[in-house]
Design an enzyme around this catalytic site. Structure first.
Site, PDB file in Angstrom:
ATOM      1  N   GLY A 305       0.818  -1.204   0.000  1.00  0.00           N
ATOM      2  CA  GLY A 305       0.000   0.000   0.000  1.00  0.00           C
ATOM      3  C   GLY A 305       0.851   1.253   0.000  1.00  0.00           C
ATOM      4  O   GLY A 305       1.952   1.295  -0.570  1.00  0.00           O
ATOM      5  N   SER A 306       0.370   2.282   0.693  1.00  0.00           N
ATOM      6  CA  SER A 306       0.963   3.616   0.559  1.00  0.00           C
ATOM      7  C   SER A 306       2.362   3.772   1.146  1.00  0.00           C
ATOM      8  O   SER A 306       3.042   4.752   0.827  1.00  0.00           O
ATOM      9  CB  SER A 306       0.030   4.664   1.174  1.00  0.00           C
ATOM     10  OG  SER A 306      -1.161   4.759   0.415  1.00  0.00           O
ATOM     11  N   THR A 307       2.799   2.857   1.997  1.00  0.00           N
ATOM     12  CA  THR A 307       4.196   2.951   2.449  1.00  0.00           C
ATOM     13  C   THR A 307       5.144   2.788   1.264  1.00  0.00           C
ATOM     14  O   THR A 307       6.282   3.267   1.289  1.00  0.00           O
ATOM     15  CB  THR A 307       4.514   1.879   3.513  1.00  0.00           C
ATOM     16  OG1 THR A 307       4.059   0.601   3.053  1.00  0.00           O
ATOM     17  CG2 THR A 307       3.885   2.210   4.853  1.00  0.00           C
ATOM     18  N   PHE A 308       4.670   2.140   0.201  1.00  0.00           N
ATOM     19  CA  PHE A 308       5.506   1.937  -0.985  1.00  0.00           C
ATOM     20  C   PHE A 308       5.675   3.222  -1.784  1.00  0.00           C
ATOM     21  O   PHE A 308       6.530   3.302  -2.675  1.00  0.00           O
ATOM     22  CB  PHE A 308       4.896   0.846  -1.868  1.00  0.00           C
ATOM     23  CG  PHE A 308       5.836   0.320  -2.910  1.00  0.00           C
ATOM     24  CD1 PHE A 308       6.858  -0.550  -2.584  1.00  0.00           C
ATOM     25  CD2 PHE A 308       5.704   0.709  -4.244  1.00  0.00           C
ATOM     26  CE1 PHE A 308       7.736  -1.029  -3.544  1.00  0.00           C
ATOM     27  CE2 PHE A 308       6.569   0.239  -5.222  1.00  0.00           C
ATOM     28  CZ  PHE A 308       7.595  -0.639  -4.866  1.00  0.00           C
TER      29      PHE A 308
END
Length: 586
Positions: A305-308
């Protein structure tokens, strides 16, 4: 007649000479055997009348980085019987059944088995063994032994691992470093007569065992405890399926803590914990045990998800296709080919800069950045950040990423990958890549093992790990630290903000497959100090019930962890509440 007598006399003389020669030959041979080969045949005779008993080596100790014992040994005994020496088999069966807590059927089967030596039970407490000794039962042998003992029961269970009945490593560090920890067994040789009965008062030959070497790890008992406590609290608060967390030094890859709750009791590794449910067959139980022992931080993959977006942003800066002041428009979605891909904010973020796009965790901004980078350059950056390879961590069973083949990546796949969907990586791969982004550009190897030492403390081997230097530019790293600090000070990660400390980070809320299942992984990746990172941490809350946004439920967990461990690590406050973070950043 005369000739006949003469022939007989010659025959007698000849036979006598032959016997004489044979006698001389036998005497010479006997002398040779008695003098030249005496030692050899004495050894063979001794081996014929010796019985060998193995003596286990004491396993090496596993320490944390401060010298605290995480895995040690406890004195136990092994009880066995020698069939040829038994004088009162019924009494032996009665006593061993009573003292060892085994069924009479099991004990009888082993006692009555005709063998040189039959083991009845190992890992018997010393007090019980002493009781058995007191009966002075002929044919019953009590040998001292060692059992692995974990003083903190569940602490880092899926990292440390455990040993089997023969003290061999089964999972975790115990099996990875087994060759150092196992030691060399010894043996006891006792004399027996022709019937195999030990000769009383005969001296024993003993070859002492050699203890295994000790392993010094990067784990920190106190940090591990802090993180476990926070993870358990989060799991309970959000009725989650499980919670995993990793705390690491981003500069060198030393792991301070790795938590996967629920953990299991290392001293009772074959006992299912309540969270695993019950099994009706041995096959079912083994499957549940395998799940219970699984290290989700290393053995599992997931959509980050958004940590990427940390990786996508770094790729955009590396390829010089985006700058901090570039502007984007977010109406709440992007149309990519025939797909309408939404932002997490239904009404959209409107006009925003690249910096604001990161602070807001805006999907359309990152879809645009991904499109600018392009498939070839994006995959080049993935490779530089180690996303197509295992991290090389020193525990077994590491999984690796599940990525699209580059030739199959079209506009839709590139768009979804840019904000962390439609592929899978391990939590450790993400943490390693993020560490390179914030540490100046060096790709480190996450690890636990630091040194191998003898029982007396002498250095045997200093363990070393690969570092790939400058996989991204230092300027890219400096910019990313600034951007990720803004995420915490002003953006979606503000629930991880700690007054006085410079914290950077990124939130994520990943929807699990199949889509629309209502199951999520809420996560937060944080690091400190933001300008010179000494510690990086990742928390993942699997299938929380109710609120599931990473910024809402995962960021506060990292805040709680950092509030405890930053002062512990000697990281001091850089400003007071009266001084704004914005002044520090600028």
């Amino acid at each position: 007649m005369y000739q006949k007598k003469t022939f007989q006399k010659r025959k007698i003389v000849l036979v006598g000479c032959i016997f004489a020669l044979c006698g001389v030959g036998l005497s010479v041979r006997l002398g040779y055997l008695m003098v030249k080969e005496a030692d050899h045949y004495q050894k063979l005779a001794l081996e014929l009348h010796q019985r060998e008993r193995s003596v286990k080596a004491e396993r090496g100790i596993i320490y944390d980085r401060n010298g605290v014992v995480l895995a040690g040994n406890k004195a136990v005994c092994t009880i066995s019987v020698i069939h040829s020496q038994l004088k009162e088999p019924e009494k032996v069966i009665e006593v061993l059944t009573k003292e060892l807590g085994l069924s009479e059927e099991v004990v009888r089967k082993r006692v009555e088995k005709v063998s040189l030596r039959e083991k009845i039970k190992s890992n018997v407490p010393k007090e019980t063994a002493d009781n058995i000794r007191s009966y002075k039962l002929a044919g019953v042998m009590v040998d001292e032994d060692y059992k692995r003992y974990y003083p903190y029961d569940t602490l880092a269970s899926k990292v440390l691992g455990f040993t089997g009945s023969d003290n061999q490593g089964i999972i975790g560090l115990e099996v990875k470093y087994d060759k150092y920890l196992s030691g060399t067994p010894g043996k006891i040789l006792t004399l027996t007569d022709a019937r195999g009965v030990e000769v009383e008062n005969a001296a024993e030959d003993r070859e002492e065992s050699i203890p295994g070497n000790s392993l010094i790890t990067s784990l920190d008992l106190n940090i591990q405890k802090y993180v476990e406590q926070a993870a358990k609290k989060a799991m309970k608060s959000h009725s989650a399926k499980q919670v995993s967390a990793i705390v690491m030094n981003p500069q060198n890859g030393e792991i301070y803590a790795m938590v996967n709750v629920p953990e299991f009791n290392l001293n009772e590794p074959y006992t299912l914990i309540p969270e695993m449910g019950t099994a009706t067959t041995n096959e079912e139980k083994q499957e549940l045990l395998n799940q219970m022992w699984r290290n989700n931080s290393v053995n599992n993959t997931y959509e980050p998800g958004s940590t990427f977006k940390i990786v996508t942003a770094a790729a955009g800066l590396e390829e010089k296709v985006v700058s901090l002041n570039d502007t984007f428009s977010c109406p709440g979605f992007r149309i990519v080919e025939d797909r309408k891909i939404r932002c997490h904010k239904a009404g959209g973020h409107g006009q925003e800069t690249f910096k604001q796009g990161i602070m807001n965790s805006c999907n359309p901004v990152f879809m645009d950045v991904g499109a600018r980078v392009g498939v070839d350059a994006m995959y080049k950056n993935y490779k530089k950040l180690g996303l197509f390879e295992k991290t090389g961590i020193d525990v077994p069973g590491e999984a690796t990423s599940i990525m699209h083949k580059k030739e199959n990546v079209k506009a839709v796949e590139l768009a979804t990958m840019s904000f962390g969907q439609s592929f899978q990586i391990t939590p450790l791969q993400l943490l390693r890549a993020a560490s390179a982004v914030i540490n100046g550009g060096n790709l480190v190897t996450p690890h636990f093992g630091m040194e191998v030492r003898t029982r007396e403390g002498q250095l045997v081997e200093k363990l070393s790990y690969e570092v790939k230097e400058q996989v991204i530019l230092k300027d890219t790293s400096d910019t990313m630290k600034e951007l990720l600090e803004a995420v915490v000070s002003e953006g979606s990660g503000k629930n991880a903000k700690i007054e006085g400390f410079r914290i950077g980070g990124k939130t994520a809320t990943s929807e699990k497959l199949p889509r629309r299942s209502g199951k999520y992984i809420s996560s937060f990746l944080g690091f400190a100090p933001a300008n010179d990172p000494k510690v990086i941490a990742l928390i993942m809350i699997d299938e929380p019930v109710g609120t599931y946004y990473g910024g809402t439920i995962a960021a506060p967990v990292i805040k709680e962890v950092f509030e405890n461990i930053l002062p512990y690590l000697g990281i001091k406050q850089e400003y007071t509440a009266e001084v704004s973070t914005e002044e520090i950043v600028q």
